[in-house]
Write a protein that holds these residues in place. Structure first.
Motif, short mmCIF file in Angstrom:
data_model
loop_
_atom_site.label_atom_id
_atom_site.label_comp_id
_atom_site.label_asym_id
_atom_site.label_seq_id
_atom_site.Cartn_x
_atom_site.Cartn_y
_atom_site.Cartn_z
N LEU A 160 0.82 -1.21 0.00
CA LEU A 160 0.00 0.00 0.00
C LEU A 160 0.85 1.26 0.00
O LEU A 160 0.40 2.32 -0.43
N THR A 161 2.07 1.16 0.49
CA THR A 161 2.87 2.38 0.63
C THR A 161 3.92 2.54 -0.45
O THR A 161 4.42 3.64 -0.65
N PRO A 206 -0.25 -1.19 -9.98
CA PRO A 206 -1.29 -1.60 -9.04
C PRO A 206 -1.76 -3.02 -9.31
O PRO A 206 -1.93 -3.43 -10.46
N LEU A 207 -1.92 -3.79 -8.22
CA LEU A 207 -2.43 -5.16 -8.32
C LEU A 207 -3.92 -5.19 -8.00
O LEU A 207 -4.73 -5.73 -8.74
N SER A 250 0.59 -2.31 -4.68
CA SER A 250 1.48 -2.42 -5.83
C SER A 250 2.21 -3.75 -5.83
O SER A 250 2.49 -4.34 -4.77
N ALA A 251 2.51 -4.24 -7.03
CA ALA A 251 3.27 -5.48 -7.16
C ALA A 251 4.67 -5.31 -6.61
O ALA A 251 5.22 -6.22 -5.98
#
Lengths: 241, 234
Positions: free
Chosen positions: A68-69, A74-75, A84-85
């Motif tokens: 998240l940070t 984006p997954l 994020s991947a």
């Protein structure tokens, strides 16, 4: 496989953790983690489940927060947040490295008696003050724990039951405060008793004997394996491209 | 009224070694039982087992209620005052008054009610002047009396006393003795102080091989000599 000499154990653990902390390639970190799990499972104590439970809780938190940070592809999207991947990969890498490092430390150091560990640290030229601090802490942690247990028993004997109210918070505050005050008093008494017996800032920690050949070989093997991992890690981007 | 304490076939094992082996005991509502035994005989363990601080097998009945789970013991504990061997284990609040208020506050009293009960208990033991002192800097005898005040402020029906005269000087010992002699409930007294035991107890028992054996308290004159310490003449 594990050296008997505590100094070599510390040195090997230090080298291994130093290498593990520098890993950047996921496959290499996963290999290290799998190796450590295998070694721990095959050791006399088996896998240290309790320690791992605490640790994996922390790793789980990384797995949730890092995607998240860390910005990236984006997954999943949850409202305004995007996982994020890159974050996920980062968290998985960290998880592998942390688990491998803790298992290595457990394997090499957990079986050592704190006093011997102190002697080993002194043998590795750690400043005597730090060694004395470590040995005294290791010695008195349990005493202070017992003191806390007796205080808690006495509180229960007087009908104390923890609730969510001011009285409970205040009582716990007093308990912590009293433990600190008494630990300080105890520290002073212990120091006086040590001085009364002629303590001059140097703990007598036993004779230092030179490490044996097989032990040196074992420690070198562990450190070598760790160095090999690091080498593989650095070579990975070239090999896989 | 049911016996405050009734133990049957109590077994306690500690660190693999049996400490209590089939111990039975019943204590009447106003009975004063003295328990003697050598170091490590299990006297403290017995007291801890009575209030459920020490896990034991066998039956513990407090005030006619069978106690097995922590909740059963927790319900009975407010009526049983347990004086710990080491006063410092009991005193954990900064000031004496706060510490004596702790028990009544656990019983659900308001701060004002608790303070009134605490002040009364301290005055009853002749140590009202200690109320605002820092608990942990008192003398050994003063700590003992403050601990006892902390129990009496809860108005218990039973007192369990673990070596009450340990580290207590003569003057504070006399206060302690007077307070215990005036206590209307039942008490169990574990002590090495033979004179103290003989003058307080109505019954005595010896803790031996994990069981209680009835003992006799008797009084007979001795001819003896021992050294005395007096202030030197100037």
């Amino acid at each position: 496989m594990i050296p008997a000499d505590p100094r070599l154990r510390i040195a090997a653990a230090f080298a291994a953790v130093l290498s593990l902390s520098q890993l950047t390639a996921m496959p290499v970190a996963a290999l290290a983690c799998a190796g450590a799990v295998l070694a721990a499972a095959m050791s006399a104590g088996g896998l240290p489940w309790r320690r791992l439970m605490h640790l994996e809780g922390f790793v789980l938190m990384l797995l949730v927060t890092l995607p998240l940070t860390i910005p990236g592809t984006p997954l999943v999207r949850v409202g305004p947040l995007a996982a994020s991947a890159e974050g996920l990969a980062q968290a998985a890498l960290l998880g592998c490295k942390i688990t491998a490092a803790v298992l290595t430390m457990t394997l090499l150091l957990a079986g050592l008696d704190p006093v011997r560990l102190g002697g080993a640290l002194a043998g590795l030229r750690v400043p005597p003050r730090l060694v004395a601090l470590f040995v005294a802490t290791a010695r008195y942690v349990e005493t202070i724990g017992q003191e806390a247990a007796r205080l808690r028993d006495a509180m229960r004997a007087r009908g104390f039951r923890p609730r969510t109210d001011r009285h409970t918070l205040q009582s716990y505050g007093n308990l912590m405060g009293m433990l600190l005050v008494r630990s300080l008093d105890r520290a002073e008494r212990v120091e006086e008793a040590m001085r009364a017996r002629g303590f001059t800032r140097h703990l007598p920690l036993g004779e230092a004997t030179p490490p044996t050949g097989p032990d040196i070989a074992r420690a070198t093997l562990i450190a070598g394996a760790a160095a090999l991992l690091l080498l593989g890690d650095r070579a990975w981007p070239i090999l896989s491209s | 009224m049911a016996d405050p304490v009734q133990l049957d076939d109590l077994h306690v094992t500690r660190d693999g070694a049996p400490v209590l082996r089939g111990l039975s005991l019943s204590l009447g509502p106003a009975e004063r039982l003295a328990i003697v035994g050598s170091n490590g005989a299990g006297k403290t363990t017995l007291l801890r087992a009575i209030v459920g601080l020490q896990a034991a097998t066998g039956t513990v009945q407090l005030f006619g209620q069978r106690c097995a789970a922590e909740a059963d013991f927790a319900a009975a504990r407010p009526h049983i005052g347990f004086l710990f061997q080491d006063s410092d284990d009991q005193l954990f609040c900064p000031t004496v008054l706060e510490d004596v208020c702790f028990g009544p506050r656990n019983l659900g009293r308001t701060p004002a009610q608790a303070e009134a009960a605490a002040t009364r208990a301290l005055a009853g033991l002749g140590v009202a002047h200690l109320a605002d002192r820092v608990a942990h800097r008192l003398s050994g005898g003063e700590k003992r009396l403050v601990c006892l005040a902390g129990l009496l402020a809860m108005d218990p029906a039973v007192l369990l006393l673990d070596e009450p005269t340990n580290g207590v000087d003569a003057a504070n010992g006399a206060r302690l003795h007077a307070a215990l002699a005036a206590f209307p409930g039942a008490l169990i007294l574990v002590s090495h102080d033979a004179a103290f035991v003989a003058s307080l107890a109505s019954r005595a028992a010896l803790l031996e091989a994990g069981r209680l054996v009835p003992a006799e308290i008797h009084d007979h004159p001795h001819t003896h000599a021992h050294p005395h310490l007096h202030k030197a003449a100037p």
